[in-house]
Scaffold this motif. Structure first.
Motif, PDB file in Angstrom:
ATOM      1  N   ASP A 139       0.805  -1.222   0.000  1.00  0.00           N
ATOM      2  CA  ASP A 139       0.000   0.000   0.000  1.00  0.00           C
ATOM      3  C   ASP A 139       0.839   1.274   0.000  1.00  0.00           C
ATOM      4  N   ALA A 140       2.152   1.115   0.012  1.00  0.00           N
ATOM      5  CA  ALA A 140       3.013   2.306   0.045  1.00  0.00           C
ATOM      6  C   ALA A 140       2.940   3.046  -1.290  1.00  0.00           C
ATOM      7  N   ALA A 141       2.810   4.357  -1.213  1.00  0.00           N
ATOM      8  CA  ALA A 141       2.740   5.182  -2.426  1.00  0.00           C
ATOM      9  C   ALA A 141       4.135   5.514  -2.919  1.00  0.00           C
ATOM     10  N   GLY A 142       4.212   5.841  -4.187  1.00  0.00           N
ATOM     11  CA  GLY A 142       5.466   6.320  -4.742  1.00  0.00           C
ATOM     12  C   GLY A 142       6.322   5.234  -5.370  1.00  0.00           C
ATOM     13  N   ARG A 187       9.332  -0.241   4.641  1.00  0.00           N
ATOM     14  CA  ARG A 187       8.025   0.145   4.093  1.00  0.00           C
ATOM     15  C   ARG A 187       8.228   0.657   2.664  1.00  0.00           C
ATOM     16  N   ALA A 188       9.007  -0.093   1.919  1.00  0.00           N
ATOM     17  CA  ALA A 188       9.311   0.272   0.537  1.00  0.00           C
ATOM     18  C   ALA A 188       8.075   0.118  -0.337  1.00  0.00           C
ATOM     19  N   ALA A 189       8.032   0.878  -1.422  1.00  0.00           N
ATOM     20  CA  ALA A 189       6.921   0.808  -2.371  1.00  0.00           C
ATOM     21  C   ALA A 189       7.090  -0.411  -3.282  1.00  0.00           C
ATOM     22  N   PRO A 190       6.036  -0.806  -3.972  1.00  0.00           N
ATOM     23  CA  PRO A 190       6.115  -2.000  -4.832  1.00  0.00           C
ATOM     24  C   PRO A 190       6.953  -1.817  -6.096  1.00  0.00           C
ATOM     25  N   LEU A 191       7.188  -0.563  -6.535  1.00  0.00           N
ATOM     26  CA  LEU A 191       7.914  -0.324  -7.777  1.00  0.00           C
ATOM     27  C   LEU A 191       9.223   0.414  -7.520  1.00  0.00           C
ATOM     28  N   THR A 192      10.238   0.088  -8.326  1.00  0.00           N
ATOM     29  CA  THR A 192      11.580   0.632  -8.109  1.00  0.00           C
ATOM     30  C   THR A 192      12.213   1.047  -9.434  1.00  0.00           C
TER      31      THR A 192
END
Length: 388
Positions: A139-142, A187-192
């Motif tokens: 659910d993390a944004a960004g 709490r990293a976002a799903p995309l990198t």
């Protein structure tokens, strides 16, 4: 004739796994990093990472009778000053076989066993990141930024440029690996997106690299397809503007001078990026490319080596007009134009946040190349560059 029995590690130019681990951990601002080893093992990474780190500074008596009590003493001194402490084990304690794992406490003290004989810089970086154990929050944004490393002269500039481009496209910035707070890693976002593929963390789904103009365009096209509200068009427009500026400057140079003959020596991703940029826009003769690391990518035009004698032979055979690399390569051919691409860069003041990644990184690298070549061409024949 070169002796084929010579060890490939003679005169190594690239840091070991211990330094890689320290570089990774030193990027977390609220984490104290302790080098558990001799003063030499401490001072080398301390001179590169640019932030305070700590050491046990082991001496003969502790090597003979055991190092655990000294390490426990240093940990006690730091516990009230930092929420977490990371201990990086070095070669001598590792060879002694001491079990310092008992000092790890509920995630507040991390023990990273990354002695130099484990492998190269990248191996240690990944070993340390594995101990940090990043977590993705669905659910993390960004978007996460990857490949930022404190030993890189372009560390801060790369991070700034990556954040600028994400903001330009309307994407929020999530966790930066590794230039962030420790809690952010969990709490990293799903995309990198990556700034240096040599140091890909593997956290989240990789959406591409920001190293090179084509790579930037492709990465933001994917982000736009993956995330509602992200618009790649402002980035694409800026790429077109930057490419036009590069072509105009290179055409002007080529009306006055011949394309340079170039020798490049750096990490694989930076070296191959620079080679492609100079070939594409300047028509440069890429005489040799020596990479400090070997990512396992098949490329007949690249030699992976940390042997200074091998690189010296390559550069002397090439007789380049331009060298991209470190102070070591600069010293081999002081009459050539020089652009710094990898540490160490001695005898230079580097205060500004210079990037090699993103749009600004491509522009900066090309303007340094053109200025260095112009200055070299203006020097009287045979006059060497002042290295003082």
């Amino acid at each position: 004739m070169q002796n084929n029995q010579r060890t490939p590690c003679e005169n190594p130019l690239w840091p070991c796994a211990m330094t890689g681990a320290v570089a990774c951990l030193a990027g977390f601002e609220d984490l104290a990093v302790v080098v558990h080893g001799s003063s030499g093992c401490y001072f080398y990474p301390a001179s590169l990472v640019g932030v305070p780190i700590y050491g046990t500074f082991l001496v003969e008596n502790e090597i003979i009778f055991g190092t655990e009590s000294r390490l426990a003493e240093v940990i006690r001194e730091l516990e009230g000053r930092y929420p977490r402490i990371a201990v990086v084990n070095t070669c001598v304690p590792a060879i002694m076989g001491e079990d310092i794992g008992d000092l790890a406490r509920d995630g507040q003290v991390l023990i990273v066993d990354s002695p130099g004989f484990l492998g190269d810089f990248e191996a240690g970086y990944r070993r340390a990141l594995g101990e940090v154990a990043p977590e993705v929050d669905p659910d993390a944004a960004g978007v996460n930024i990857d490949g930022i490393c404190r030993t890189d002269p372009f560390c801060r500039g790369n991070a700034i440029e990556a954040r600028r481009l994400l903001n330009l496209a309307g994407a929020a910035v999530a966790t930066t690996f590794c230039l962030d707070r420790y809690a952010a890693a969990h709490r990293a976002a799903p995309l990198t997106v990556g700034t240096n593929p040599d140091l890909a963390s593997g956290v989240g789904t990789a959406c591409g690299s920001l190293l090179g103009l084509d790579a930037v365009a492709g990465t933001f096209e994917r982000l736009a397809a993956e995330i509602d509200g992200v618009d790649a068009r402002p980035v694409t427009a800026e790429i077109a503007w930057a490419e036009a500026r590069i072509k105009k400057a290179c055409d002007k140079y080529l009306r006055r001078f011949d394309p340079p003959r170039v020798a490049i020596s750096a990490g694989y991703s930076y070296a191959t990026f620079a080679a492609e940029l100079l070939d594409r826009y300047l028509g440069a003769d890429i005489a040799c490319v020596a990479t400090r690391n070997d990512p396992g990518i098949c490329n007949d035009a690249v030699t992976s080596t940390t042997d200074f004698s091998v690189i010296r032979g390559m550069i002397r055979d090439a007789e380049p007009d331009l060298i991209l690399g470190s102070s070591y390569e600069r010293a081999i051919s002081p009459g050539a134009a020089f652009v710094g691409l990898t540490p160490p860069l001695r005898g230079r003041v580097l205060l500004s946040s210079r990037a090699v990644t993103g749009i600004e990184g491509a522009l900066r690298l090309m303007d340094e190349v053109l200025n260095a070549c112009i200055n070299k061409n203006r020097r009287p024949e045979g006059e060497q560059m002042d290295l003082s």
